[in-house]
Motif scaffolding. Structure first.
Motif, PDB file in Angstrom:
ATOM      1  N   ILE A 273       0.859  -1.193   0.000  1.00 57.03           N
ATOM      2  CA  ILE A 273       0.000   0.000   0.000  1.00 57.03           C
ATOM      3  C   ILE A 273       0.891   1.238   0.000  1.00 57.03           C
ATOM      4  O   ILE A 273       1.629   1.482   0.956  1.00 57.03           O
ATOM      5  N   LYS A 274       0.825   2.020  -1.069  1.00 53.05           N
ATOM      6  CA  LYS A 274       1.735   3.164  -1.212  1.00 53.05           C
ATOM      7  C   LYS A 274       0.969   4.454  -1.507  1.00 53.05           C
ATOM      8  O   LYS A 274       0.422   4.622  -2.600  1.00 53.05           O
ATOM      9  N   PHE A 275       0.943   5.337  -0.533  1.00 46.04           N
ATOM     10  CA  PHE A 275       0.420   6.686  -0.762  1.00 46.04           C
ATOM     11  C   PHE A 275       1.539   7.495  -1.416  1.00 46.04           C
ATOM     12  O   PHE A 275       2.572   7.734  -0.794  1.00 46.04           O
ATOM     13  N   VAL A 276       1.348   7.885  -2.659  1.00 45.50           N
ATOM     14  CA  VAL A 276       2.454   8.466  -3.434  1.00 45.50           C
ATOM     15  C   VAL A 276       2.285   9.965  -3.697  1.00 45.50           C
ATOM     16  O   VAL A 276       2.963  10.534  -4.549  1.00 45.50           O
ATOM     17  N   GLY A 277       1.372  10.620  -2.963  1.00 43.06           N
ATOM     18  CA  GLY A 277       1.212  12.066  -3.110  1.00 43.06           C
ATOM     19  C   GLY A 277       0.362  12.436  -4.310  1.00 43.06           C
ATOM     20  O   GLY A 277      -0.387  11.610  -4.850  1.00 43.06           O
ATOM     21  N   THR A 278       0.483  13.672  -4.742  1.00 44.50           N
ATOM     22  CA  THR A 278      -0.304  14.170  -5.877  1.00 44.50           C
ATOM     23  C   THR A 278       0.582  14.307  -7.103  1.00 44.50           C
ATOM     24  O   THR A 278       1.802  14.424  -6.999  1.00 44.50           O
ATOM     25  N   VAL A 279      -0.057  14.284  -8.272  1.00 48.16           N
ATOM     26  CA  VAL A 279       0.644  14.496  -9.544  1.00 48.16           C
ATOM     27  C   VAL A 279      -0.168  15.504 -10.347  1.00 48.16           C
ATOM     28  O   VAL A 279      -1.253  15.196 -10.826  1.00 48.16           O
ATOM     29  N   TYR A 280       0.356  16.716 -10.490  1.00 45.96           N
ATOM     30  CA  TYR A 280      -0.374  17.763 -11.210  1.00 45.96           C
ATOM     31  C   TYR A 280       0.099  17.931 -12.654  1.00 45.96           C
ATOM     32  O   TYR A 280      -0.491  18.685 -13.409  1.00 45.96           O
ATOM     33  N   ASP A 281       1.156  17.212 -13.020  1.00 43.89           N
ATOM     34  CA  ASP A 281       1.628  17.234 -14.409  1.00 43.89           C
ATOM     35  C   ASP A 281       0.703  16.323 -15.234  1.00 43.89           C
ATOM     36  O   ASP A 281       0.684  15.103 -15.053  1.00 43.89           O
ATOM     37  N   LYS A 282      -0.080  16.924 -16.119  1.00 40.76           N
ATOM     38  CA  LYS A 282      -1.123  16.201 -16.861  1.00 40.76           C
ATOM     39  C   LYS A 282      -0.572  15.017 -17.665  1.00 40.76           C
ATOM     40  O   LYS A 282      -1.121  13.921 -17.659  1.00 40.76           O
ATOM     41  N   GLU A 283       0.532  15.260 -18.387  1.00 41.81           N
ATOM     42  CA  GLU A 283       1.104  14.198 -19.232  1.00 41.81           C
ATOM     43  C   GLU A 283       1.680  13.064 -18.395  1.00 41.81           C
ATOM     44  O   GLU A 283       1.544  11.890 -18.741  1.00 41.81           O
ATOM     45  N   LEU A 284       2.323  13.427 -17.272  1.00 34.62           N
ATOM     46  CA  LEU A 284       2.885  12.401 -16.382  1.00 34.62           C
ATOM     47  C   LEU A 284       1.768  11.554 -15.786  1.00 34.62           C
ATOM     48  O   LEU A 284       1.855  10.313 -15.770  1.00 34.62           O
ATOM     49  N   LEU A 285       0.697  12.207 -15.322  1.00 39.08           N
ATOM     50  CA  LEU A 285      -0.424  11.462 -14.737  1.00 39.08           C
ATOM     51  C   LEU A 285      -1.059  10.539 -15.766  1.00 39.08           C
ATOM     52  O   LEU A 285      -1.400   9.388 -15.460  1.00 39.08           O
ATOM     53  N   MET A 286      -1.189  11.015 -16.988  1.00 35.49           N
ATOM     54  CA  MET A 286      -1.767  10.196 -18.058  1.00 35.49           C
ATOM     55  C   MET A 286      -0.908   8.952 -18.304  1.00 35.49           C
ATOM     56  O   MET A 286      -1.418   7.835 -18.473  1.00 35.49           O
ATOM     57  N   LYS A 287       0.417   9.137 -18.278  1.00 40.58           N
ATOM     58  CA  LYS A 287       1.343   8.019 -18.511  1.00 40.58           C
ATOM     59  C   LYS A 287       1.296   7.018 -17.352  1.00 40.58           C
ATOM     60  O   LYS A 287       1.343   5.806 -17.568  1.00 40.58           O
ATOM     61  N   ILE A 288       1.180   7.541 -16.122  1.00 40.06           N
ATOM     62  CA  ILE A 288       1.083   6.658 -14.946  1.00 40.06           C
ATOM     63  C   ILE A 288      -0.194   5.821 -15.038  1.00 40.06           C
ATOM     64  O   ILE A 288      -0.205   4.632 -14.710  1.00 40.06           O
TER      65      ILE A 288
END
Length: 393
Positions: A273-288
């Motif tokens: 179980i990994k809480f990994v914070g927020t990702v506000y970079d749209k392209e990075l989030l899409m890739k994840i």
């Protein structure tokens, strides 16, 4: 640009554009972007701010509304102040047949007043009721009662309710038949393209290294960190499962709810179980999202949810809580779970055992579903028809 051939649309209720993250903010950003070249359509968008002023973005006239720091009542103050600003502008500039579009049902006690004023100016008042705000666990009982009454009054005092979910549209008619509300279903949208990031982009690789993850090694969830999104059920059931994969949670945690979850589930003792914070970079989030083995969606309050659409557009294998809102969107392009103990854990183990071909087939269905009914181009076209009086009922 003021003339009889231009349709002016005033949008109130989002935090504003650009640079704000949220469902309504993304909606307004995309709507103005897709209509930026339409000379017959002029948007005026309220933006929450600490000072006054106007600026142009996507060819929309964005006006800043100064909102004092008055706690929970801020949202109500903001909407009322923004509507007063719209009325003032319409009057001063003699705007013909304006449309005022209010997002969310926060200002019920003022709805009759603004309906009267807008009608006197030759305009129409449209409302987007969002989801069941009055059901959200974060609100106290008196606040929930206010949201429910506000929803009722805004349903009564408007020309049209634009619902982003068919389930929400049905609810409005069943809950308020005495007002014979006029409704129209136009959904929220999503991207249908792949991320611009390459598989070996340093930004992506650094993120994976920092979080201890790798492509297809994790299940993912992205969403607001609130009880009604069923984090407890998802964490508890994942811990019950024998999955060798990780469960990555992209969310803006609140310490109080995190400690509650820790006490109830003991997730801190499970390294998966990994809480990994927020990702506000749209392209990075899409890739994840694209690289996730599977996506969990536990939302059960509200209409069409942006994070669900984004998951269906990017992730092949989606495991959704089987409520009406989610089934309406994904149809047969996802797998469904209930909150019954053991149900999701069993589904996770079934998902872990699926073949690459089975997962790919679900992914193709999900992307086609988005392309057919939820692409931003499709949604923008629907709104254009609405604002020019050509909407299909």
């Amino acid at each position: 640009m003021i003339g009889k051939n231009v349709q002016h649309v005033f949008i109130v209720g989002s935090k504003g554009i650009p640079g704000n993250y949220g469902g309504y903010e993304t909606f307004v950003d995309r709507l103005t972007e897709y209509h930026a070249g339409n000379a017959a359509l002029k948007y005026h968008v309220a933006c929450k701010a600490t000072e006054r002023g106007r600026f142009s973005y996507h060819n929309a006239d964005c006006f800043k509304v100064n909102v004092p720091n008055i706690g929970p009542a801020q949202a109500i103050y903001y909407d009322v102040a923004a509507l007063n600003e719209c009325v003032k502008y319409i009057r001063a500039n003699h705007i013909p047949h304006p449309i005022v579009y209010v997002l969310a049902c926060r200002i019920g006690p003022f709805a009759a007043h603004f309906e009267r004023v807008i009608h006197r100016l030759g305009g129409k008042l449209y409302i987007n009721p969002d989801g069941h705000e009055w059901m959200r666990a974060k609100w106290s009982a008196p606040v929930r009662k206010y949201w429910k009454i506000s929803e009722q009054m805004m349903t009564k005092h408007c020309d049209l309710l634009v619902c982003d979910s068919k389930n929400m549209e049905t609810y409005i008619h069943e809950e308020y038949p005495q007002y014979d509300p006029q409704t129209l279903f136009i959904s929220y949208g999503a991207e249908t393209r792949a991320s611009k990031l390459a598989d070996d982009d340093p930004k992506l690789l650094d993120w994976y290294r920092e979080k201890g993850l790798s492509p297809k090694s994790y299940y993912l969830v992205v969403g607001r960190f609130v009880p009604e999104n069923n984090y407890e059920t998802m964490i508890r059931e994942f811990m019950k499962s024998g999955s060798k994969r990780d469960f990555a949670l992209i969310t803006n945690v609140s310490d109080k709810f995190l400690e509650e979850l820790k006490a109830k589930t003991g997730f801190d003792k499970d390294p998966r179980i990994k809480f990994v914070g927020t990702v506000y970079d749209k392209e990075l989030l899409m890739k994840i999202r694209e690289n996730a083995y599977g996506y969990f969606h536990g939302h059960e309050v509200g209409g069409t949810n942006p994070s669900l659409l984004e998951a269906l557009g990017s992730t092949d294998l989606n495991l959704l809580l089987g409520v009406g809102f989610n089934r309406e969107v994904a149809e047969d392009a996802a797998l469904y779970w209930s909150k019954e103990p053991g149900d999701l854990a069993a589904l996770i183990e079934r998902a872990d055992a699926m073949t690459a071909d089975e997962i790919h087939a679900l992914g193709q269905k999900a992307k086609q579903r988005i392309a057919d009914a939820y692409s931003w181009q499709f949604i923008a076209d629907e709104y254009e028809r609405l604002f020019f009086g050509e909407a299909r009922g």
